[in-house]
Design an enzyme around this catalytic site. Structure first.
Site, PDB file in Angstrom:
ATOM      1  N   HIS A  16       0.870  -1.196   0.000  1.00 48.57           N
ATOM      2  CA  HIS A  16       0.000   0.000   0.000  1.00 48.57           C
ATOM      3  C   HIS A  16       0.895   1.232   0.000  1.00 48.57           C
ATOM      4  O   HIS A  16       1.487   1.577   1.014  1.00 48.57           O
ATOM      5  CB  HIS A  16      -0.910   0.022   1.229  1.00 48.57           C
ATOM      6  N   HIS A  18       1.604   5.381  -1.695  1.00 53.42           N
ATOM      7  CA  HIS A  18       1.274   6.565  -2.508  1.00 53.42           C
ATOM      8  C   HIS A  18       2.567   7.114  -3.089  1.00 53.42           C
ATOM      9  O   HIS A  18       3.490   7.448  -2.335  1.00 53.42           O
ATOM     10  CB  HIS A  18       0.591   7.630  -1.647  1.00 53.42           C
ATOM     11  N   ASN A  44      -4.963   7.413  -6.203  1.00 54.21           N
ATOM     12  CA  ASN A  44      -5.664   8.672  -5.869  1.00 54.21           C
ATOM     13  C   ASN A  44      -4.868   9.899  -6.303  1.00 54.21           C
ATOM     14  O   ASN A  44      -4.549  10.775  -5.517  1.00 54.21           O
ATOM     15  CB  ASN A  44      -6.022   8.732  -4.375  1.00 54.21           C
ATOM     16  N   LYS A 102      -9.229  -0.024  -6.057  1.00 52.63           N
ATOM     17  CA  LYS A 102      -9.269   0.599  -4.737  1.00 52.63           C
ATOM     18  C   LYS A 102     -10.620   1.280  -4.540  1.00 52.63           C
ATOM     19  O   LYS A 102     -11.056   2.075  -5.379  1.00 52.63           O
ATOM     20  CB  LYS A 102      -8.138   1.637  -4.619  1.00 52.63           C
ATOM     21  N   HIS A 139     -10.527   1.370   1.563  1.00 55.14           N
ATOM     22  CA  HIS A 139     -10.328   2.373   2.619  1.00 55.14           C
ATOM     23  C   HIS A 139     -11.587   2.287   3.466  1.00 55.14           C
ATOM     24  O   HIS A 139     -12.639   2.813   3.103  1.00 55.14           O
ATOM     25  CB  HIS A 139     -10.145   3.779   2.038  1.00 55.14           C
ATOM     26  N   HIS A 177      -4.781  -0.535   5.797  1.00 55.58           N
ATOM     27  CA  HIS A 177      -4.314   0.246   6.950  1.00 55.58           C
ATOM     28  C   HIS A 177      -5.264   0.182   8.150  1.00 55.58           C
ATOM     29  O   HIS A 177      -5.800   1.197   8.593  1.00 55.58           O
ATOM     30  CB  HIS A 177      -4.025   1.703   6.567  1.00 55.58           C
ATOM     31  N   ASP A 257       1.346   2.565   3.508  1.00 52.79           N
ATOM     32  CA  ASP A 257       0.510   3.762   3.317  1.00 52.79           C
ATOM     33  C   ASP A 257       1.354   5.029   3.427  1.00 52.79           C
ATOM     34  O   ASP A 257       0.868   6.064   3.876  1.00 52.79           O
ATOM     35  CB  ASP A 257      -0.658   3.810   4.303  1.00 52.79           C
ATOM     36  N   ALA A 273      -3.707  14.897   5.331  1.00 55.25           N
ATOM     37  CA  ALA A 273      -3.570  13.625   6.052  1.00 55.25           C
ATOM     38  C   ALA A 273      -2.518  12.766   5.373  1.00 55.25           C
ATOM     39  O   ALA A 273      -2.562  12.586   4.159  1.00 55.25           O
ATOM     40  CB  ALA A 273      -4.898  12.894   6.058  1.00 55.25           C
TER      41      ALA A 273
HETATM   42  O1  DOR Z   1      -3.441   9.571   5.549  1.00 51.29           O
HETATM   43  C1  DOR Z   1      -3.764   9.284   4.419  1.00 51.29           C
HETATM   44  N1  DOR Z   1      -3.166   9.835   3.337  1.00 51.29           N
HETATM   45  N2  DOR Z   1      -4.749   8.417   4.243  1.00 51.29           N
HETATM   46  C2  DOR Z   1      -5.245   8.158   3.025  1.00 51.29           C
HETATM   47  O2  DOR Z   1      -6.149   7.373   2.944  1.00 51.29           O
HETATM   48  C3  DOR Z   1      -4.753   8.868   1.821  1.00 51.29           C
HETATM   49  C4  DOR Z   1      -3.395   9.333   2.021  1.00 51.29           C
HETATM   50  C5  DOR Z   1      -2.941  10.315   0.961  1.00 51.29           C
HETATM   51  O3  DOR Z   1      -3.106  10.033  -0.223  1.00 51.29           O
HETATM   52  O4  DOR Z   1      -2.396  11.360   1.304  1.00 51.29           O
HETATM   53 ZN    ZN Z   2      -3.389   5.077   1.410  1.00 51.37          ZN
END
Ligand code: DOR
Ligand code: ZN
Length: 356
Positions: A16, A18, A44, A102, A139, A177, A257, A273
């Site tokens: 997982h 990004h 995303n 996702k 999620h 997560h 994550d 976040a």
């Molecule tokens: O904390 C997070 N950041 N949770 C998520 O689900 C997305 C991620 C983000 O893409 O920044």
């Molecule tokens: Zn994530």
């Protein structure tokens, strides 16, 4: 007994991750590629990766951004929307390049505005996924503003996941997560193993949720670099996550994550976040497993269970960590500005030995 001084793992995978795009991708990717052989790449982006061609193009940009000599493999995912059709699922699966879809409930987190508004709308797509064997990554948080932010995962399980799993009992699902004892209990109870010991329903665990409880958000003041979604929970939940991660149960495996956001977008009145853990991911997991005297369980968690779930071959090669205390940098270059890694400025016990 003397404490272990080195730890060699089969080259691990991050299930997982990004990676963003453009200059952010350029700076985030090498941190992952130096530790992990493969990673499940979240879709995303802005706009989200919803079509096969977008995923193929994104994969091309990731491969082009890799350091020379890196053999890192990005495992692409697509972003489910209300308009995802069974044909899109079949096309993605037969391409061999897309490993999962996702599900972001609309509004749940960063760039989730195009997410699914009502689960029933994606039932035809889920049916196709179940048929072809494509995993659904979830999620798992409700977005209802009336639900307390600390309860959103548990409420998602009770209101949505139980029904979804019953409606599609053969669908491969990863609850991403996870942050609560409730999620750990649900995965253990609802997930059966097949004849090969591979689960249908599994969960990923991040290093930050294994290492921190919600007090970290408020220690001596507001700590934006500990803010992620799902948000950190209380200590009893963290203990349940540590139990799951270190139990040797193949239903729980590594997914960082790691979610990079430039410093100025975190240290602000309404901060993004996400915890950036890619730069010291394996070291953080070592710290968590060592809390339970369970370093001998890290190899399965980081390098075996996830690959088995996804039907991927186990990696060859290895990485070695050494007990060599070091200070995590205060900040790292990122997208022509900077980023604050988790545990910035702090001493860490374990350090990845970089191949020379
Ligand atoms: O904390 C997070 N950041 N949770 C998520 O689900 C997305 C991620 C983000 O893409 O920044
Ligand atoms: Zn994530």
């Amino acid at each position: 007994m003397t404490a272990l001084q080195t730890l060699t793992l089969t080259r691990p995978d991050d299930f997982h991750l990004h990676l963003r795009d453009g200059a952010a991708l350029r700076d985030a990717l090498p941190w992952t590629a130096r530790q992990f052989a493969r990673a499940i790449v979240m879709p995303n982006l802005k706009p989200p990766v919803v079509r096969l061609q977008q995923a193929l193009d994104y994969r091309g940009r990731i491969l082009a951004a890799l350091p020379q000599d890196s053999d890192f493999t990005p495992l692409m995912t697509l972003y489910l929307t209300d308009d995802t059709t069974p044909e899109m699922v079949e096309e993605a699966w037969s391409s061999g390049a897309v490993h999962a879809f996702k599900l972001y409930p609309a509004g749940a987190t960063t760039n989730s505005d195009s997410g699914v508004t009502e689960l029933k709308r994606i039932y035809p797509a889920l049916d196709a996924m179940q048929r072809v064997g494509m995993p659904l990554l979830i999620h798992g948080e409700v977005t209802d503003p009336d639900v307390d932010v600390f309860d959103r995962e548990a409420v998602f399980i009770d209101r949505h996941l139980i029904a979804l799993h019953r409606a599609f009992p053969g669908l491969k699902i990863v609850l991403e997560h996870i942050t609560t004892a409730h999620a750990v209990a649900y995965v253990r109870e609802a997930s059966e193993l097949d004849a090969q010991g591979v689960p249908l329903l599994a969960a990923t665990l991040t290093a930050h949720h294994l290492l921190h409880n919600r007090n970290a958000l408020f220690q001596g003041g507001m700590r934006p670099h500990y803010y992620c979604l799902p948000v950190l929970k209380r200590e009893t939940h963290r203990q349940a996550l540590l139990d799951a991660a270190t139990s040797g149960d193949p239903r729980f495996f590594l997914g960082t994550d790691s979610a990079p956001h430039a410093r100025n977008t975190k240290e602000t009145a309404c901060g993004c976040a996400g915890c950036f853990t890619a730069a010291n991911a394996l070291e953080l997991y070592c710290a968590a497993f060592e809390q339970r005297g369970a370093l001998h369980r890290l190899d399965d968690f980081a390098s075996r269970f996830g690959a088995a779930f996804y039907g991927l071959p186990r990696n060859t090669g290895s990485v070695t960590l050494e007990r060599t205390p070091w200070n995590v940098p205060e900040a790292l270059p990122y997208a022509d500005t900077d980023i604050v890694p988790l545990h910035a400025g702090e001493l860490m016990e374990w350090r990845l030995r970089v191949a020379s």
